[in-house]
Design a protein around this motif. Structure first.
Motif, PDB file in Angstrom:
ATOM      1  N   LEU A  11       0.622  -1.194   0.256  1.00 33.48           N
ATOM      2  CA  LEU A  11       0.066  -0.070  -0.108  1.00 33.48           C
ATOM      3  C   LEU A  11       0.691   1.406  -0.071  1.00 33.48           C
ATOM      4  O   LEU A  11       1.667   1.382   0.852  1.00 33.48           O
ATOM      5  N   LEU A  31      -5.885   6.498   7.961  1.00 30.81           N
ATOM      6  CA  LEU A  31      -6.277   5.933   6.516  1.00 30.81           C
ATOM      7  C   LEU A  31      -5.459   4.736   6.412  1.00 30.81           C
ATOM      8  O   LEU A  31      -6.049   3.737   6.428  1.00 30.81           O
ATOM      9  N   THR A  35      -6.843   0.833   6.997  1.00 33.11           N
ATOM     10  CA  THR A  35      -6.634  -0.181   5.845  1.00 33.11           C
ATOM     11  C   THR A  35      -5.779  -1.519   5.970  1.00 33.11           C
ATOM     12  O   THR A  35      -6.347  -2.467   5.489  1.00 33.11           O
ATOM     13  N   ALA A  39      -7.525  -5.312   5.915  1.00 32.89           N
ATOM     14  CA  ALA A  39      -6.845  -6.084   4.919  1.00 32.89           C
ATOM     15  C   ALA A  39      -6.509  -7.406   5.959  1.00 32.89           C
ATOM     16  O   ALA A  39      -6.651  -8.569   5.385  1.00 32.89           O
ATOM     17  N   ILE A  87      -3.469   5.309  -1.193  1.00 31.98           N
ATOM     18  CA  ILE A  87      -4.087   6.308  -0.512  1.00 31.98           C
ATOM     19  C   ILE A  87      -3.684   7.699  -0.901  1.00 31.98           C
ATOM     20  O   ILE A  87      -2.263   7.869  -0.721  1.00 31.98           O
ATOM     21  N   LEU A 119      -7.870   5.299  -2.794  1.00 31.51           N
ATOM     22  CA  LEU A 119      -8.758   5.951  -1.918  1.00 31.51           C
ATOM     23  C   LEU A 119      -8.350   7.440  -1.686  1.00 31.51           C
ATOM     24  O   LEU A 119      -7.020   7.799  -1.583  1.00 31.51           O
ATOM     25  N   ASP A 174     -12.957   4.506   8.740  1.00 29.32           N
ATOM     26  CA  ASP A 174     -13.226   2.883   8.868  1.00 29.32           C
ATOM     27  C   ASP A 174     -13.725   2.295   7.437  1.00 29.32           C
ATOM     28  O   ASP A 174     -13.591   1.449   6.823  1.00 29.32           O
ATOM     29  N   ALA A 177     -11.684   2.737   4.369  1.00 30.22           N
ATOM     30  CA  ALA A 177     -10.517   1.909   4.505  1.00 30.22           C
ATOM     31  C   ALA A 177     -11.035   0.296   4.214  1.00 30.22           C
ATOM     32  O   ALA A 177     -10.139  -0.068   3.555  1.00 30.22           O
ATOM     33  N   LEU A 180     -11.258   0.176   0.384  1.00 35.20           N
ATOM     34  CA  LEU A 180     -10.059  -0.059  -0.212  1.00 35.20           C
ATOM     35  C   LEU A 180      -9.592  -1.522   0.074  1.00 35.20           C
ATOM     36  O   LEU A 180      -9.209  -2.063  -1.094  1.00 35.20           O
ATOM     37  N   ALA A 181      -9.567  -1.758   1.115  1.00 37.12           N
ATOM     38  CA  ALA A 181      -9.118  -3.293   1.595  1.00 37.12           C
ATOM     39  C   ALA A 181      -9.701  -4.264   0.746  1.00 37.12           C
ATOM     40  O   ALA A 181      -8.963  -5.077   0.301  1.00 37.12           O
TER      41      ALA A 181
END
Length: 208
Positions: A11, A31, A35, A39, A87, A119, A174, A177, A180-181
């Motif tokens: 990331l 963030l 994430t 994940a 991000i 993100l 949250d 994140a 994105l995860a």
């Protein structure tokens, strides 16, 4: 010893904060941590690389003027291209992203973000700047071919003013994140791009 993780992801976090300490970097770190945690619940381990654009400002300008990336900037650009997810966080200036933020993405290779989960987030003095995420940042990354997660995060000055005020910000962090995860972990791990790899055969080159 067998790893407890299903896969390892990378990331990359791009922070365009100009000061130290920086609320932009603080938001970026939160963030990233959220994430990594999301994940991890999906079974993936995430390595985080943070790129502070203030440290690359002169290199970015030189690249725009000469077309060549100094070593530190080249390493950052390679990290973005080979990341599993990104991000991107900027302060809001004049109702849009900062010039430094835009200049960095101006020198990112055109295909580097194609299909990459991103993100977007920003910091500002007031929540009235939240629309900048939708009319400036989201179109920029859509143009670059990125997969921008639905939730964008703005942290205004009031969002940092005590634990009670930070509750809604934590909820937005949250949610974004988690999105994105999910986008990151459902994809194959990204392969590093070798800039010296030929995509055209010698016969094709000689034929013109």
């Amino acid at each position: 010893m067998t790893s407890q993780y299903r896969a390892e992801r990378t990331l990359v976090v791009v922070s365009a904060g100009l000061t130290r300490p920086s609320s932009t970097r603080l938001l970026a770190d939160r963030l990233a941590a959220a994430t990594v945690a999301a994940a991890g619940r999906d079974g993936d381990r995430v390595r985080v690389r943070v790129i502070e654009l203030r440290e690359l400002a002169h290199d970015i300008t030189n690249h725009l003027l000469t077309g060549f990336a100094p070593a530190a900037l080249g390493d950052a650009l390679e990290a973005v291209a080979s990341a599993d997810a990104l991000i991107a966080v900027t302060p809001i200036f004049s109702a849009s992203y900062s010039g430094l933020f835009k200049s960095f993405f101006d020198v990112v290779e055109p295909e580097a973000l194609n299909g990459k989960p991103v993100l977007i987030a920003a910091t500002a003095g007031t929540a009235r700047h939240s629309l900048a995420l939708e009319h400036a940042l989201r179109p920029l990354f859509a143009y670059l071919g990125a997969v921008v997660v639905p939730t964008a995060v703005l942290a205004a000055s009031d969002d940092w003013a005590g634990a009670q005020a930070q509750g809604p910000l934590r909820a937005r962090i949250d949610r974004a994140a988690g999105e994105l995860a999910r986008e990151m972990t459902r994809r194959e791990t990204a392969a590093a791009v070798d800039p010296f790899t030929l995509t055209t055969s010698f016969e094709e080159l000689l034929a013109g």
